[in-house]
Design a protein around this motif. Sequence first.
Motif, PDB file in Angstrom:
ATOM      1  N   ASP A 234      32.454  35.982  51.010  1.00 22.00           N
ATOM      2  CA  ASP A 234      31.155  35.848  50.350  1.00 22.00           C
ATOM      3  C   ASP A 234      31.192  36.379  48.928  1.00 22.00           C
ATOM      4  OD1 ASP A 234      29.932  34.560  52.356  1.00 22.00           O
ATOM      5  OD2 ASP A 234      28.893  36.292  53.198  1.00 22.00           O
ATOM      6  N   TYR A 235      31.929  37.481  48.708  1.00 24.28           N
ATOM      7  CA  TYR A 235      31.865  38.021  47.352  1.00 24.28           C
ATOM      8  C   TYR A 235      32.603  37.169  46.349  1.00 24.28           C
ATOM      9  CZ  TYR A 235      36.241  40.590  48.475  1.00 24.28           C
ATOM     10  OH  TYR A 235      37.492  40.949  48.842  1.00 24.28           O
ATOM     11  N   ARG A 252      40.505  39.507  39.758  1.00 21.12           N
ATOM     12  CA  ARG A 252      39.634  40.635  40.031  1.00 21.12           C
ATOM     13  C   ARG A 252      39.214  40.694  41.496  1.00 21.12           C
ATOM     14  NH1 ARG A 252      35.882  43.461  36.434  1.00 21.12           N
ATOM     15  NH2 ARG A 252      33.966  43.858  37.563  1.00 21.12           N
TER      16      ARG A 252
ATOM     17  N   SER B 368      29.932  41.684  53.553  1.00 19.29           N
ATOM     18  CA  SER B 368      31.016  40.836  53.055  1.00 19.29           C
ATOM     19  C   SER B 368      30.724  40.284  51.666  1.00 19.29           C
ATOM     20  CB  SER B 368      31.263  39.684  54.026  1.00 19.29           C
ATOM     21  OG  SER B 368      30.160  38.819  54.044  1.00 19.29           O
ATOM     22  N   LEU B 370      29.839  41.948  48.947  1.00 18.01           N
ATOM     23  CA  LEU B 370      30.178  42.846  47.841  1.00 18.01           C
ATOM     24  C   LEU B 370      31.665  43.168  47.929  1.00 18.01           C
ATOM     25  CD1 LEU B 370      27.194  45.352  48.188  1.00 18.01           C
ATOM     26  CD2 LEU B 370      27.304  43.331  46.766  1.00 18.01           C
ATOM     27  N   ASN B 371      32.352  43.045  46.811  1.00 13.40           N
ATOM     28  CA  ASN B 371      33.787  43.330  46.795  1.00 13.40           C
ATOM     29  C   ASN B 371      34.021  44.818  47.064  1.00 13.40           C
ATOM     30  OD1 ASN B 371      36.481  43.702  46.208  1.00 13.40           O
ATOM     31  ND2 ASN B 371      36.459  42.286  44.480  1.00 13.40           N
ATOM     32  N   PRO B 372      34.709  45.154  48.159  1.00 14.02           N
ATOM     33  CA  PRO B 372      34.850  46.570  48.527  1.00 14.02           C
ATOM     34  C   PRO B 372      35.656  47.386  47.532  1.00 14.02           C
ATOM     35  CG  PRO B 372      36.242  45.186  49.898  1.00 14.02           C
ATOM     36  CD  PRO B 372      35.369  44.268  49.110  1.00 14.02           C
ATOM     37  N   ARG B 373      36.376  46.726  46.637  1.00 14.00           N
ATOM     38  CA  ARG B 373      37.239  47.470  45.717  1.00 14.00           C
ATOM     39  C   ARG B 373      36.582  47.741  44.382  1.00 14.00           C
ATOM     40  NH1 ARG B 373      40.372  44.010  48.412  1.00 14.00           N
ATOM     41  NH2 ARG B 373      42.039  44.896  49.689  1.00 14.00           N
ATOM     42  N   LEU B 374      35.374  47.267  44.160  1.00  9.72           N
ATOM     43  CA  LEU B 374      34.718  47.486  42.872  1.00  9.72           C
ATOM     44  C   LEU B 374      33.562  48.462  43.043  1.00  9.72           C
ATOM     45  CD1 LEU B 374      34.531  43.844  41.453  1.00  9.72           C
ATOM     46  CD2 LEU B 374      36.301  45.540  41.133  1.00  9.72           C
ATOM     47  N   GLU B 378      30.462  47.902  38.424  1.00  5.89           N
ATOM     48  CA  GLU B 378      31.271  46.706  38.144  1.00  5.89           C
ATOM     49  C   GLU B 378      30.688  45.472  38.821  1.00  5.89           C
ATOM     50  OE1 GLU B 378      35.798  48.328  37.718  1.00  5.89           O
ATOM     51  OE2 GLU B 378      34.823  48.662  39.625  1.00  5.89           O
ATOM     52  N   ILE B 379      30.181  45.678  40.051  1.00  4.09           N
ATOM     53  CA  ILE B 379      29.639  44.538  40.793  1.00  4.09           C
ATOM     54  C   ILE B 379      28.412  43.986  40.091  1.00  4.09           C
ATOM     55  CG2 ILE B 379      28.442  43.904  42.917  1.00  4.09           C
ATOM     56  CD1 ILE B 379      30.295  45.873  44.385  1.00  4.09           C
ATOM     57  N   ASN B 415      28.728  54.774  40.183  1.00  3.64           N
ATOM     58  CA  ASN B 415      30.174  54.933  40.370  1.00  3.64           C
ATOM     59  C   ASN B 415      30.586  54.979  41.821  1.00  3.64           C
ATOM     60  OD1 ASN B 415      30.986  54.955  37.660  1.00  3.64           O
ATOM     61  ND2 ASN B 415      30.112  57.004  37.467  1.00  3.64           N
ATOM     62  N   TYR B 417      31.180  53.150  45.732  1.00  2.00           N
ATOM     63  CA  TYR B 417      31.676  51.885  46.271  1.00  2.00           C
ATOM     64  C   TYR B 417      30.745  51.392  47.377  1.00  2.00           C
ATOM     65  CZ  TYR B 417      35.985  52.544  43.713  1.00  2.00           C
ATOM     66  OH  TYR B 417      36.898  52.684  42.712  1.00  2.00           O
ATOM     67  N   HIS B 419      30.971  50.648  50.437  1.00  2.00           N
ATOM     68  CA  HIS B 419      31.001  51.170  51.805  1.00  2.00           C
ATOM     69  C   HIS B 419      30.235  52.475  51.948  1.00  2.00           C
ATOM     70  CE1 HIS B 419      33.826  54.568  51.374  1.00  2.00           C
ATOM     71  NE2 HIS B 419      34.244  53.877  50.335  1.00  2.00           N
TER      72      HIS B 419
END
Lengths: 342, 533
Positions: A234-235, A252, B368, B370-374, B378-379, B415, B417, B419
């Motif tokens: 989804d992201y 990215r 799912s 949202l990018n877990p690494r950003l 950043e998101i 800042n 994440y 999770h």
Amino acid sequence: MRIEFSERARRRWAKFRANKRGFYALIAFGIVFFLSMGAEFIANDKPLLVWYEDSVYFPVLKDYPETTFGGTFETAADYTDPYVRELINAKGFFIMPPIPYSYDTVNYRLDEPAPSPPSWDNWLGTDDLGRDVLARLLYGFRFSLLFGLVLTLFSSFFGIVAGAVQGYFGGRTDLFFQRFLEIWGNLPQLFILILVSSVIAPGFWTLLFVLLLFSWTALVPVVRAEFLRARNFDYVKAAYALGVPNIVIIFRHVFPNAMVATLTYLPFILSGAVVSLTALDFLGFGLPPGEPSLGELVRQGKDNLQAPWLGAAAFVSLAFVLTSLVFIGEAVRDAFDSRREP
Amino acid sequence: MSLLEVGDLSVRFGNADPVVKKASFKIDKGETLALVGESGSGKSVTALSILRLLNYPYASHPSGSILFDGEELTAADEETLRDIRGNRAAMIFQEPMTSLNPLHCVERQVSETMIVHKGWGREKARARTLELLELVGLRNAAERLGALPHELSGGERQRVMIAMALANDPDLLIADEPTTALDVTVQAQILHLLKRLQKQFGMAMLFISHDLDVVRRIANRVAVMKDGEIVETGTVGDVLSRPQHPYTKMLLNARPSGEPVPVPDKAEELLRAEGITVRFPLSRDFWGRREKTFAAVDGVSLSVKRGETVAFVGESGSGKTTLAFALLKLLDFEGRVFFGGTDLGTLNGARLRPLRSKMQIVFQDPFSSLNPRLTVEEIVGEGVKVHKKTVSAAERREEIKRVLGEVGLDESALNRYPHEFSGGQRQRIAVARALILRPDLIVLDEPTSSLDVSVQAQIIDLLKALQKKYGLAYLFISHDMRVVKAIADRVYVMRNGKVVESGANPFIFKEAKSSYARDLMAAAFDFDAHGEK
């Protein structure tokens, strides 16, 4: 939050160390790698340091003409020459490295015909031209590893790019590339390598090119699979809907997912690269004659069965490199396996 | 004496704090007790510990007793437990697909417990299996004995699960959210079935749910669970009409309510779509050309005005999400889409990009999407980086802070994440990401359906407040008529890729014309009106 990241890194390091075999392989490999990087200071036919008429010279780093030490020729001093040694000893002293031979130094003062067995002078004996095996091993090891590292770097780069394009765009692009890879993968690699390298003059970069022809495909399936999976996240869709350009999405949002699989593969690619180079050298299509290499040593072992120290030295050193790389690779795999607890 | 008496039961995993703290309840013969609570409240763990199905010895009970028909289960040995499980006490799980073995046919799955516990022969078990499948209302039961789980629909799979549970006439049936994974109309049928079977067999039932409306229909008594503790117990009538504990009151008031934000009279048309059709290939010929296709969306036309909320309602597989993806040009489609007067079909790649900032999407699952690494910064800031390249880093940061404030998060989130946030907070971050580019239209793809009830209402209120402030248009996709009623100005009802009915919100809720729309409505508001098919 940086702490969280380092927490994860620490957990991975703990898992890596939990694999004892891999951890000790890394230490042993690291020591040998470090030593071989300084091969000039360990095995050389030039002194590390010369003290002559109250001034210091470093022949390892710089060439000095014989005249510097009171000789007659304008050419670079040959420190194996007893005459030059006497000149220096008269007005100072010199310190030789632990192994006083470079990879191409021929030892003319052998008691037996070359290849001579191990002695106090040549710890692992000499090869059929009277060159010190240990010195050649050290230089050959360095060349193989550096070559392997550069090859790994290049083939991961091309492999990742190709896999990323295939997986991210999918559809026809993927289909076309897959068929191409199947054909490419079914070519008789060794014969083509022999053909190409017999046409191109061998050297570091040409050999790299020749081996890269086939080694870049190693990572493609892994990266492609991860990208195929991740492009439906989804992201990733959200980023696409935001209008983020494809190239940014790839690096990215999608690539970090393929990172673990890629890193896990690297030690195995490195060991594969070392093997390919050795094979080419063994067949005589690798480095130019005279250059130190593991493959060349293996061939000498084969040609001189009466001198088992050649074959044994080649075998032990190759076995050491390959097994330690595989052990390290297994430990890396454990470290990145999120299901495994240390 | 009660059939099941649980006293002071605590459960903990490893050395962590207990997830269930001194829970006590009892169930009499023929009675239904509903265990209600939000996700993470410990209700499923409680249910699993009754049959000792947790991962022992990692899980342990620091205190408590479980008396089943006078027998202490916490001290019982494996043999006694095996005799009880699936025989005198049976369980139905939430997800019927994963709780059936995909490699065994229906007959084998159902008859297994009879062969194991009663030692019946294959023929006798087969006859009883058929009887049970007819009892749970599986259509053409005789022909489908050999069917594999993937050949059944979600509702049918749940019926098979129930048949398995009933195989040995259990005294106690534990149902762990048996309807949550099902479509609303199917939900109603399954609940009706459970209620009928319970009466017929005189079973006691422990019914676990987060949905108070479901509980109201099926249970005699209710136990409300919060953070591992039972905070209130009583009869359904008492608890739901005169709640004592503040948490129960909160749950009852949490359901989305209120009226949609009115659309300004002279609002211009923002989005118009004509004859949208999306086809997926079912098979391809040798050259990769499509031979057979399946129209997931079939000739849908619609329009959305500025500041309007248009809802698309339908069950899973009806093509709602596919339609939304087509409208955003995330999928190839046939037909024409005009956004603010521009024909999207004529644009591509770089020329489409400026328009993308004007139409945004919020996904169903905030875990799912949202990018877990950003980091959150950043998101949320990604869109600004792409569309407003001239904005400096400091200005961008200010803008991100402002938008986060708008959705009810403070700047300490910057800042961190994803999770580290709860489901509701994550959905707020997703809304902030969509909002920062000041879009005209936001597609909301079931934005509340993976959230707890109390959080659902907050998100709906937030969305309405933002709409009022910025005049946003929403394309709201949902299967939950209760949420739709609270937010939508106009409603389209979809089935099998086609729009079967459309109309203004009050209109469609009062006098739905198509029987399908009436079914949906009945399922959401009063499923007793709807019998089993």
